[in-house]
Design a protein around this motif. Sequence first.
Motif, PDB file in Angstrom:
ATOM      1  N   LEU A  62       0.779  -1.353  -0.099  1.00  0.00           N
ATOM      2  CA  LEU A  62       0.164   0.068  -0.047  1.00  0.00           C
ATOM      3  C   LEU A  62       1.049   1.366  -0.297  1.00  0.00           C
ATOM      4  N   GLN A  63       1.818   0.999   0.705  1.00  0.00           N
ATOM      5  CA  GLN A  63       2.743   2.606   0.678  1.00  0.00           C
ATOM      6  C   GLN A  63       3.213   2.301  -0.711  1.00  0.00           C
ATOM      7  N   ILE A  64       4.238   1.515  -0.816  1.00  0.00           N
ATOM      8  CA  ILE A  64       4.815   1.882  -2.634  1.00  0.00           C
ATOM      9  C   ILE A  64       3.657   2.214  -3.277  1.00  0.00           C
ATOM     10  N   ILE A  72      11.324  -2.685  -3.609  1.00  0.00           N
ATOM     11  CA  ILE A  72      11.550  -3.773  -1.977  1.00  0.00           C
ATOM     12  C   ILE A  72      13.346  -4.633  -2.215  1.00  0.00           C
ATOM     13  N   LEU A  73      13.930  -4.485  -1.444  1.00  0.00           N
ATOM     14  CA  LEU A  73      15.379  -5.936  -0.964  1.00  0.00           C
ATOM     15  C   LEU A  73      14.531  -6.386  -0.458  1.00  0.00           C
ATOM     16  N   ILE A  98       4.602  -0.236 -11.047  1.00  0.00           N
ATOM     17  CA  ILE A  98       4.434   0.684  -9.196  1.00  0.00           C
ATOM     18  C   ILE A  98       5.205  -0.008  -8.853  1.00  0.00           C
ATOM     19  N   ILE A  99       5.632  -1.719  -8.548  1.00  0.00           N
ATOM     20  CA  ILE A  99       7.166  -1.638  -8.363  1.00  0.00           C
ATOM     21  C   ILE A  99       8.416  -2.097  -9.142  1.00  0.00           C
ATOM     22  N   ARG A 108      18.427 -13.113  -9.064  1.00  0.00           N
ATOM     23  CA  ARG A 108      18.381 -11.501 -10.319  1.00  0.00           C
ATOM     24  C   ARG A 108      16.881 -11.701 -11.096  1.00  0.00           C
ATOM     25  N   PHE A 109      16.574 -10.411 -10.710  1.00  0.00           N
ATOM     26  CA  PHE A 109      15.521 -10.101 -11.460  1.00  0.00           C
ATOM     27  C   PHE A 109      15.662  -8.858 -12.387  1.00  0.00           C
ATOM     28  N   ASP A 110      15.094  -9.234 -13.271  1.00  0.00           N
ATOM     29  CA  ASP A 110      15.698  -8.314 -14.553  1.00  0.00           C
ATOM     30  C   ASP A 110      14.204  -8.164 -15.022  1.00  0.00           C
ATOM     31  N   ASP A 111      13.531  -6.647 -14.874  1.00  0.00           N
ATOM     32  CA  ASP A 111      12.263  -6.126 -15.077  1.00  0.00           C
ATOM     33  C   ASP A 111      12.451  -6.267 -16.819  1.00  0.00           C
TER      34      ASP A 111
END
Length: 519
Positions: A62-64, A72-73, A98-99, A108-111
């Motif tokens: 909700l804050q994001i 997020i880490l 939003i994120i 490892r995450f790639d958008d």
Amino acid sequence: MRYFLYARKSTDDEDRQILSIEAQLVELRQYATREKVQVVKELIEAKTAKKPGRPIFNDMLLQIERGAADGILAWHPDRLARNSVDGGKIIYHVDQGIIKSLLFPTYRFDDNAQGKFMLSIAFGQSKYYIDALSENIKRGIRLKLSKGIWPQWAPIGYLNDHKTRGIIKDEGKAPFIAKSFALYSTGRYTLAEIRDKINSLGMAGRSKKDRPLSASQYQRILQNPVYYGVFQYNGESYEGVHEPIITKKLFDQCQAVMARRGKPKKVKHPFALRGLMRCGECGRMITAELQKGYTYYRCTKRQRTCSQRYTREEILATQIHGILQKVSLCDDWTTKILRELEKDKASDVQSSRPQQQNLQNRIIDIDRKINRLIDVYLESNIALEEYQRKKEAHLNEKKDLQEKVKDFAAGGDNWFERAKDFVTDLNRVGYALRDGNLESQREILEKIGSNFILKERRLNFSSEGTFRHYLSGAPYQNWRRDRDSNPRTPCGGHTLSRRTRSTAPASLRLQPIDSGERS
């Protein structure tokens, strides 16, 4: 970009191998420093992610959405979600922008399309791990139940044995559990009194603070069949392989006391003889009251007219003293009788073997009934509730038979042990009289008599009912039940019948007195 640092760990089995929250924080802080990540807030949650509904996690999203952070880490994707709902929320927020970023020291995450696809697989693997682990745990519980092994955290009085995966006696607390049952079975103690007595001996719970038990905890203990060797799981009864702390007979006595007691009344003054006698004229209970420093006993006279007068406690105490003097057994005769009882016990072991075999056959028959009952249930011929009820009844009957077999092995259905206890009680009479404690004298009086009646300020009672279980349980059929016309008194008030002396074993020659004639 601004990041929320999120660390989570539950107490569930599946998280045992996961780093502690403190270790996660150390790793995440080092990663943030090394990668120059701006952390706006650290969020810590100690809750399982198997189901949606984590308050801190939901507030973070909700804050994001409100712009408090951009990403997020976390240590690993499974820290964010182990269920499809929360995993779907994360991916949807990434899709919507939003994120804007997800960082993991271990992943490892790639958008992009491939990155979101791989993230969904990571969330799916987390859910699969949980589902598979849940099935394995359930399978392990079913295996334990089939073997009669307690499947949960050990109840108070037992400890979890990590080698056998079962439970063993807690030698420090088991005696307190046994004492609690023994005290409550007498019917003279409330739950609060048992709590005070047992806690004062050092009884405490299993928590780190080791707090004393409450009265409600003692009530749950006294109602738990696990202490005599049977336990319930999901409504079904199982025969446990753990060592019982008490007998089923003692457990049943406590349930009877609890059933008839209801809510205990607060006693303002401890009258020693209240609740012992009934009125000999109208049959109502005799109550007590304090007048001018003296204790008086009188009929309650509820709904009836009764002419009986008040009786001073001193008058009743004198009568009880005279009665107990007649049944007092001196030390010499006590020693002789106990010696003969030991001889009788040894000879009776051989004669009881056919009865033991009969009990063993009945136990085998109950096992067959339980197996047939399981087959009938599996064939859907009876409802689950009926199956559980019948199985519980069979297990309790089996437990009763097993205790009888054990009693026989100890010597003649334990008749000799009860007889020894009775003779010892008669020997204690003299000491109770010398102490002058009316409560102790009442305790002995209730062991040698029953049906106590107060009429015309005279106490009368029946001793036949109390002695009957020794007579009927005796392994010798020539035990005299009637009074000899020419009795002799060797010690105290007991008489020996001439016919009994010639036929019965020496240890079984006590003749009960008739309180109606002698008191």
